[in-house]
Scaffold this motif. Structure first.
Motif, short mmCIF file in Angstrom:
data_model
loop_
_atom_site.label_atom_id
_atom_site.label_comp_id
_atom_site.label_asym_id
_atom_site.label_seq_id
_atom_site.Cartn_x
_atom_site.Cartn_y
_atom_site.Cartn_z
N GLU A 51 -3.80 6.65 3.59
CA GLU A 51 -3.36 5.32 3.19
C GLU A 51 -4.15 4.91 1.95
O GLU A 51 -5.40 4.95 1.96
N SER A 95 -8.76 2.07 1.51
CA SER A 95 -8.10 3.36 1.74
C SER A 95 -8.78 4.11 2.88
O SER A 95 -9.99 4.01 3.07
N ARG A 142 0.86 -1.18 0.00
CA ARG A 142 0.00 0.00 0.00
C ARG A 142 0.89 1.22 0.00
O ARG A 142 2.10 1.11 0.19
N SER A 197 -4.94 1.85 -0.34
CA SER A 197 -4.89 0.39 -0.36
C SER A 197 -6.28 -0.11 -0.79
O SER A 197 -7.11 0.68 -1.25
N ASP A 198 -6.52 -1.40 -0.60
CA ASP A 198 -7.85 -1.94 -0.90
C ASP A 198 -8.92 -1.26 -0.05
O ASP A 198 -10.06 -1.13 -0.47
#
Length: 119
Positions: free
Chosen positions: A64, A69, A49, A66-67
């Motif tokens: 952040e 967030s 991430r 990522s999958d």
């Protein structure tokens, strides 16, 4: 090792910031970048991430990507943490730059950051 960095920040397609970051304000360790820009410490960490942190005496902004967030803003003096909804976020790592895009529900502006890295 000499590292040269340039940060270009677009908001809704218009250049907001276009800064060459001086060598003595840059640290790179694998996929971790730390630099100072406008008296704000910026950190970008990339693993599975991307974590982008901006910090000064008043706040810590953490995004952040990522999958799942997320974003939060810690107001240091007020001792308060505010969660900010991430409407969309993505990043792509290239050989010489990192391309970051995000939209937060607090301002709904499209932020596009390109961090060019040499060294």
């Amino acid at each position: 090792m000499v590292i040269k960095m340039k940060l270009i920040h677009y908001i809704n397609g218009k250049v907001e910031t276009n800064e060459q970051i001086s060598d003595n304000n840059v640290q790179k360790n694998e996929k971790n970048y730390e630099f100072f820009l406008d008296n704000i410490r910026n950190n970008i960490y990339i693993t599975d991430r991307l974590v982008f942190i901006r910090q000064n005496d008043d706040y810590i902004f953490t995004l952040e990507i990522s999958d799942k967030s997320f974003c939060m803003l810690e107001l240091i003096k007020e001792k308060q943490v505010v969660d900010i909804e991430v409407l969309e976020a993505s990043y792509k790592e290239y050989e010489k730059y990192i391309d970051i895009n995000y939209v937060l529900n607090t301002d709904q502006d499209k932020h596009h950051i390109i961090l060019e890295i040499e060294g």
